[in-house]
Design an enzyme around this catalytic site. Structure first.
Site, short mmCIF file in Angstrom:
data_model
loop_
_atom_site.label_atom_id
_atom_site.label_comp_id
_atom_site.label_asym_id
_atom_site.label_seq_id
_atom_site.Cartn_x
_atom_site.Cartn_y
_atom_site.Cartn_z
CD GLU A 1 -3.42 -6.56 7.18
OE1 GLU A 1 -3.33 -5.31 7.26
OE2 GLU A 1 -3.16 -7.33 8.12
CB ILE B 1 -8.61 -14.22 1.44
CG1 ILE B 1 -7.92 -13.09 2.21
CG2 ILE B 1 -8.31 -15.58 2.06
CD1 ILE B 1 -6.40 -13.09 2.10
CD GLU C 1 0.65 -18.90 -3.80
OE1 GLU C 1 1.73 -19.44 -3.49
OE2 GLU C 1 -0.38 -19.55 -4.03
#
Length: 379
Positions: free
Chosen positions: A127, A157, A363
């Site tokens: 977020e 995203i 990641e």
């Protein structure tokens, strides 16, 4: 251990290499400069079996191992870090989460579409204010009868805008409770579910990035993956495999920068001879080659553990951390070797450098990888 490519890896490498030279390389700067995610090319890779590499054939996938997956990502990364990143995110995150943690009905519903490229997948954990600190996520879901109602946002995203389905991690319990986060499958077109494209990224601009917006998005309980409250634990396992994929993309970018540097050093002449003859250049290439070799071995070990179903948390962190930093170093050295030409878009070095930087962030940052490694060696 035999480090030679298997026959299957050789076939995958040649297939991806041929496809990348024909379909990707001629377009990389157009996509980069115009921030275009080439959905048609992505779907072609689905038809080739590259979007469901480790998904069993019973679900429409290729049924191959992490070695073949790593091989494909390396070959793509050599040509375009953005396209390699999109293939990695689709396989490891969205498709991987459903494959490893969903129930049989969910697998049968979504995996055939994802593995063949009919659908493109997204995965949402991060977020705007909770990147590394994912436990403080503010996107929440409240139970309402047989449904869950989701409100909040997810940021950074991959495929957030064009993805047909997203796996999202949402807080269903108390803040900072590792058992208070749940994974949901949300399809594009669900009322209240929208996305906004993120523009002007430094690199990997051929890979789409977006903010996901949830405004009273109603999702049936049947779209919960696994048990309510187990989403965070699922996500950490998904990231173990995801980090191997980012290490592989990093390795591809590093190899691409290195190969371009070798070619340039042999062709570029100064003081009456190719600059490859100068020790200063030779030493740079030697360092690049050595560190690429080390990064490849770390990634192969992590992939081997994943293939054997063993815990790959520490090995994946080793590989992702080291390979991503090597990619940045190789991109930087490629620019230095090419000098003024390396600073222009007419030569490939600057794009390798720009694409490489995300590998140290996405990641799990390099700092988070060190944290994972430290916790594992001290536990």
């Amino acid at each position: 251990m035999n480090f030679s490519y298997t026959e299957s890896q050789q076939m995958i490498a040649q297939m991806v290499r041929d496809f990348a030279e024909k379909e990707i390389r001629p377009n990389i700067m157009h996509w980069d400069e115009n921030e275009i995610f080439p959905v048609d090319v992505m779907k072609k890779m689905g038809e080739m079996g590259l979007l469901g590499i480790f998904v069993p054939q019973t679900y429409g996938g290729s049924g191959l191992s992490y070695f073949e997956y790593m091989t494909a990502l390396v070959e793509l990364g050599k040509v375009c870090g953005g396209m390699a990143l999109s293939v990695a995110a689709h396989n490891s995150l969205c498709t991987g989460h459903i494959f490893y943690h969903a129930n049989e009905q969910q697998k049968q519903t979504y995996l055939p579409k994802l593995a063949t490229g009919e659908w493109i997948g997204a995965w949402g954990l991060t977020e705007a204010n909770t990147g590394s600190d994912a436990m403080r996520m503010k996107c929440v879901a409240k139970k309402d009868g047989n449904d869950w109602v989701i409100n909040g946002t997810k940021n950074w995203i991959t495929h957030g805008l064009t993805g047909d389905v997203a796996v999202v991690l949402v807080r269903t319990g108390d803040l900072l409770d590792s058992n208070g986060i749940t994974a949901f499958i949300v399809e594009k077109g669900t009322p209240g579910f929208s996305a906004v494209k993120i523009k002007q990224k430094l690199g990997v601009r051929a890979s789409e990035t977006a903010e996901l917006i949830f405004d009273n998005v109603r999702v049936p309980a049947s779209n919960v993956i696994g048990e309510v409250g187990q989403g965070f634990k699922q996500a950490m396992k998904v990231l173990d495999g995801g980090r191997i994929s980012i290490a592989s993309v990093s390795l591809g970018i590093a190899k691409g920068a290195y190969e371009a540097s070798v070619k340039y050093a042999k062709e570029r002449e100064q003081f009456g001879q190719p600059i490859a003859n100068f020790q200063a250049i030779g030493f740079k290439l030697a360092d690049m080659a050595t560190e690429i070799e080390a990064a490849e071995l770390l990634t192969l070990k992590a992939a081997d553990l994943k293939n054997r179903g063993e815990k790959a948390t520490k090995a994946g962190a080793f590989a992702k951390y080291y390979a991503s930093e090597v990619a940045v170093k190789c991109g930087n050295e490629a620019v230095q070797i090419m000098g003024g030409y390396g600073f222009t878009k007419e030569f490939p070095a600057e794009k390798y450098l720009r694409d490489s930087k995300l590998m140290t962030i996405g990641e799990g940052t390099s700092e988070i990888q060190k944290l994972v490694i430290a916790r594992n060696i001290l536990s």
